[in-house]
Write a protein that holds these residues in place. Structure first.
Motif, short mmCIF file in Angstrom:
data_model
loop_
_atom_site.label_atom_id
_atom_site.label_comp_id
_atom_site.label_asym_id
_atom_site.label_seq_id
_atom_site.Cartn_x
_atom_site.Cartn_y
_atom_site.Cartn_z
N TRP A 69 -2.79 3.20 -6.31
CA TRP A 69 -1.47 3.70 -5.97
C TRP A 69 -0.44 2.57 -5.95
O TRP A 69 0.73 2.77 -6.30
CB TRP A 69 -1.52 4.38 -4.60
CG TRP A 69 -0.23 4.99 -4.16
CD1 TRP A 69 0.50 4.68 -3.07
CD2 TRP A 69 0.50 6.02 -4.84
NE1 TRP A 69 1.64 5.45 -3.00
CE2 TRP A 69 1.67 6.29 -4.09
CE3 TRP A 69 0.29 6.75 -6.01
CZ2 TRP A 69 2.61 7.25 -4.45
CZ3 TRP A 69 1.23 7.71 -6.38
CH2 TRP A 69 2.37 7.95 -5.61
N GLY A 73 2.02 4.01 -8.34
CA GLY A 73 2.85 4.82 -7.46
C GLY A 73 4.27 4.34 -7.34
O GLY A 73 4.67 3.33 -7.92
N ASP A 74 5.03 5.10 -6.54
CA ASP A 74 6.45 4.77 -6.33
C ASP A 74 6.72 4.15 -4.97
O ASP A 74 7.86 4.02 -4.55
CB ASP A 74 7.31 6.03 -6.50
CG ASP A 74 6.91 7.14 -5.52
OD1 ASP A 74 6.01 6.90 -4.69
OD2 ASP A 74 7.49 8.24 -5.61
N GLY A 75 5.64 3.81 -4.27
CA GLY A 75 5.81 3.18 -2.97
C GLY A 75 5.81 4.14 -1.80
O GLY A 75 5.82 3.72 -0.64
N SER A 76 5.78 5.44 -2.07
CA SER A 76 5.75 6.42 -0.98
C SER A 76 4.33 6.56 -0.45
O SER A 76 3.39 5.95 -0.95
CB SER A 76 6.26 7.77 -1.49
OG SER A 76 5.41 8.25 -2.53
N ASP A 77 4.17 7.40 0.58
CA ASP A 77 2.87 7.62 1.20
C ASP A 77 2.01 8.46 0.27
O ASP A 77 2.36 9.59 -0.08
CB ASP A 77 3.06 8.33 2.54
CG ASP A 77 1.76 8.46 3.31
OD1 ASP A 77 0.70 8.11 2.76
OD2 ASP A 77 1.80 8.92 4.46
N THR A 80 1.13 12.20 0.94
CA THR A 80 2.09 13.30 0.80
C THR A 80 1.98 13.99 -0.56
O THR A 80 2.63 15.00 -0.79
CB THR A 80 3.53 12.78 0.98
OG1 THR A 80 3.82 11.83 -0.07
CG2 THR A 80 3.69 12.09 2.33
N TRP A 84 -0.34 15.03 -8.93
CA TRP A 84 0.25 13.80 -9.46
C TRP A 84 -0.20 13.60 -10.90
O TRP A 84 -1.35 13.87 -11.27
CB TRP A 84 -0.21 12.61 -8.62
CG TRP A 84 0.41 11.29 -9.05
CD1 TRP A 84 1.62 10.81 -8.73
CD2 TRP A 84 -0.20 10.31 -9.92
NE1 TRP A 84 1.83 9.59 -9.32
CE2 TRP A 84 0.72 9.26 -10.06
CE3 TRP A 84 -1.42 10.24 -10.59
CZ2 TRP A 84 0.47 8.15 -10.83
CZ3 TRP A 84 -1.66 9.12 -11.35
CH2 TRP A 84 -0.73 8.08 -11.48
N TYR A 100 4.75 17.58 -4.06
CA TYR A 100 4.40 16.99 -2.77
C TYR A 100 4.09 18.08 -1.75
O TYR A 100 4.51 19.25 -1.90
CB TYR A 100 5.55 16.13 -2.24
CG TYR A 100 5.86 14.95 -3.11
CD1 TYR A 100 5.32 13.70 -2.86
CD2 TYR A 100 6.71 15.08 -4.22
CE1 TYR A 100 5.59 12.62 -3.67
CE2 TYR A 100 7.00 14.00 -5.04
CZ TYR A 100 6.43 12.77 -4.75
OH TYR A 100 6.71 11.70 -5.58
N PRO A 103 6.69 19.19 4.11
CA PRO A 103 6.77 18.31 5.28
C PRO A 103 6.42 19.05 6.57
O PRO A 103 6.62 20.25 6.68
CB PRO A 103 8.23 17.86 5.27
CG PRO A 103 8.96 18.94 4.55
CD PRO A 103 8.01 19.46 3.52
N ASP A 230 5.94 -6.61 5.17
CA ASP A 230 7.00 -5.77 5.72
C ASP A 230 7.60 -6.34 7.01
O ASP A 230 8.79 -6.19 7.27
CB ASP A 230 6.48 -4.35 5.98
CG ASP A 230 5.24 -4.34 6.89
OD1 ASP A 230 4.61 -5.40 7.02
OD2 ASP A 230 4.92 -3.28 7.43
#
Length: 590
Positions: A69, A73-77, A80, A84, A100, A103, A230
């Motif tokens: 990922w 991936g795009d950096g999201s969780d 979720t 894909w 996704y 929520p 981070d």
């Protein structure tokens, strides 16, 4: 489909910090073997790194290939994701859409939530502290740089500033110190202690604990490139006594010579599974820009601090009464988050340490620490006899400022009591066996108006201190125990010779001594080297039998007498004790 695996054996994955739980391993289509390689990983082997401990994977619904990922991936969780597709499959069929999960419903009710650790402006900025330093007046340190071979008991006795000011030993030679190799890394720490071992991690911005870390996730974090971290974190309380790493670390010889826990804590109350003060071997691991705010080491303990790799910058405040009072007002109060302590004291000194340097910090010195580059340090705390007053003073500050028990020196009160008792008993031995001048010096220190029987009081105190430590067998005995005869003592619950002990109070005591003339004589009694049974003749009479034979032993005898007379009033009259001690020293004419 997303999946997280641990300890993958492929050689090309870079470590990431992942908080996704490892799912059960799937079989059939969509599963992947540990040897499978992410299609988007770098081909250049020089860019590859060791396997991550927790790695997020995602499966393309079109080609059924698995990707990291972090690579695709795009950096999201990743949790979720519902469906894909990889970039190649999206190009092949533009109708495919990444979807996704819905929520989780959230309440619209307003909640009053505050981050108290970051309540003050700028508290969330991990760089705020070091940025503030640019506006402050910092003095170059006046502390000594010493050779390791000079840091010994002789230095303590001869230098009036010894263990009163920090010192820096630039090279470990002669210091009697043992450390892991300089290439020892955080990955080695995790491997030796276990990657699932919990570790207390400090969030630098708030100076508070960040929960949920293990040595494995900490190693992954430290091995990230600085720009990918981070937040800034720090590990300053990983104690490794009794572990494999402890076999690689030995504190400086001076520390071992002075340390109360090393020298006085009962040996039977140490070891695996036994609670005792473990503060001698810490492994500290910090990343660039980490810092620790102003503090005094618990109970005013002294510190040895060796830079294995990296660098550290220390800021010191001298422990004068005024500075300690300012620290007590500042510590634990609201002004701690609004005011830099250096503005409330006389001077702040700066010391820069690099790899190979060792620093010894004496009791009570207020200090803060900045980490300019990723750094590993080994160090430890120790209490000693050379500055007890400051140690007690810092202990009182901890009590006044309500420092939590977990941040204090473990079992401090019992440790101090035992060391004091051992010291008093050693003074008693001088009183009983020392030279006349030594006896005189000890007697001058005894408050005779309050203490009538110093030897009994000292031994009673030591016995009770040992009981408080759980040492019911008196295993640290001297005298009879040293000669193989083990004395028996019952615990306080079972009575014994010291239960409710009250020493006799004497109204007056007189002591004197006499040195006799040397005598030359011949004796038929056997020498100690002549075999078993020689002791009987020497114990049966006060004077040896004289002899005139050629094989008789020619000897010289010297002796001295010690007399003590004690008197006190009783209900019926007077009680008088007369004690005489004769010591003889026999020498054969060889």
């Amino acid at each position: 489909m997303a999946q997280t695996n641990e300890n993958i054996s492929s050689e090309n994955e870079a470590p990431v910090v992942s908080h996704v739980k490892t799912p059960e391993k799937e079989e059939g289509p969509g599963s992947r073997s540990p040897e499978e390689r992410c299609p988007q990983c770098p081909e250049d082997r020089s860019e590859r790194r060791r396997p991550a401990r927790r790695e997020d994977w995602v499966e393309c619904e079109g080609c059924n290939k698995w990707y990291h990922w972090r690579c695709a991936g795009d950096g999201s969780d990743v949790n979720t994701l519902l469906r894909w597709f990889c970039g190649t499959c999206l190009k092949e069929d533009p109708s495919r859409v990444i979807t996704y999960k819905a929520p989780t419903r959230k309440s619209t009710r307003k909640r009053n939530q505050q981050d108290y650790a970051n309540l003050e402006a700028g508290m969330s900025d991990s760089s705020r502290w070091i940025n503030m330093l640019s506006e402050k007046v910092i003095h170059l340190d006046p502390f000594k740089r010493m050779a390791g071979s000079d840091v010994d008991i002789g230095w303590l006795e001869d230098d009036e500033t010894a263990m009163l000011e920090p010192i820096v030993v630039e090279s470990p030679e002669g210091l009697g110190i043992k450390m892991p190799p300089s290439d020892f890394t955080v990955d080695d720490v995790a491997s030796e202690l276990g990657e699932h071992t919990p570790v207390e991690v400090i969030d630098v911005a708030s100076q508070s604990a960040s929960p949920g870390w293990t040595l494995g996730t900490w190693a992954d974090y430290m091995e990230l490139e600085p720009e990918k971290r981070d937040k800034i974190y720090n590990v300053i309380s990983l104690e490794v006594s009794g572990t494999k790493i402890a076999e690689l670390v030995t504190p400086p010889k001076l520390v071992r010579d002075l340390d109360w826990v090393e020298n006085f804590w009962p040996s039977t109350r140490k070891g695996k599974g036994v609670v005792y003060p473990k503060v001698q071997l810490y492994c500290l691991m910090g990343v660039a820009k980490a810092w620790t705010d102003w503090h005094i080491d618990f109970a005013g303990s002294s510190v040895y601090y060796h830079i294995l790799s990296g660098a550290k910058t220390f800021y010191f405040i001298r422990p004068t009464p005024a500075n300690l009072a300012a620290y007590e007002r500042w510590s634990g109060s609201e002004i701690q988050y609004q005011t830099w302590l250096g503005d409330l004291v006389d001077k702040v000194y700066k010391v820069e340490l690099t790899a190979g340097n060792t620093m010894i910090i004496p009791a009570g010195w207020i200090h803060a620490v900045y980490t300019p580059v990723d750094t590993m340090v080994f160090g430890g705390n120790f209490l000693h006899t050379y500055n007890v007053a400051t140690q007690i003073k810092v202990r009182n500050i901890e009590i006044a400022t309500q420092v939590p028990k977990k941040f204090r020196f473990p079992m401090f009160s019992r440790q101090v009591m035992l060391d004091l008792a051992n010291f008093l008993v050693s003074e008693v031995r001088i009183l009983e066996r020392g030279s006349e001048q030594a006896k005189k010096e000890v007697k001058e220190q005894i408050p005779v108006d309050r203490v009538k029987d110093a030897p009994a009081l000292a031994r009673e105190l030591r016995w009770r201190a040992r009981l408080a430590l759980g040492n019911t067998s008196a295993d640290e005995q001297d005298g009879a125990a040293a000669n193989g005869a083990k004395r028996k003592r019952e615990t306080a619950s079972g009575g014994g010779p010291f239960r409710n002990f009250k020493p006799k109070v004497w109204d007056d005591v007189a002591e004197d001594s006499e040195v006799g003339e040397s005598k030359q004589l011949k004796c038929t009694w056997p020498k100690p080297s002549s075999g078993d049974g020689w002791t009987s003749a020497w114990l049966s009479s006060t004077e040896p039998e004289g002899g005139e034979g050629e094989d008789d032993n020619k000897m010289a005898v010297n002796y001295h007498k010690e007399r003590c007379v004690k008197v006190r009033r009783t209900q019926t009259g007077i009680e008088r004790h007369r004690i005489e001690r004769i010591v003889e020293h026999w020498e054969w004419d060889l």
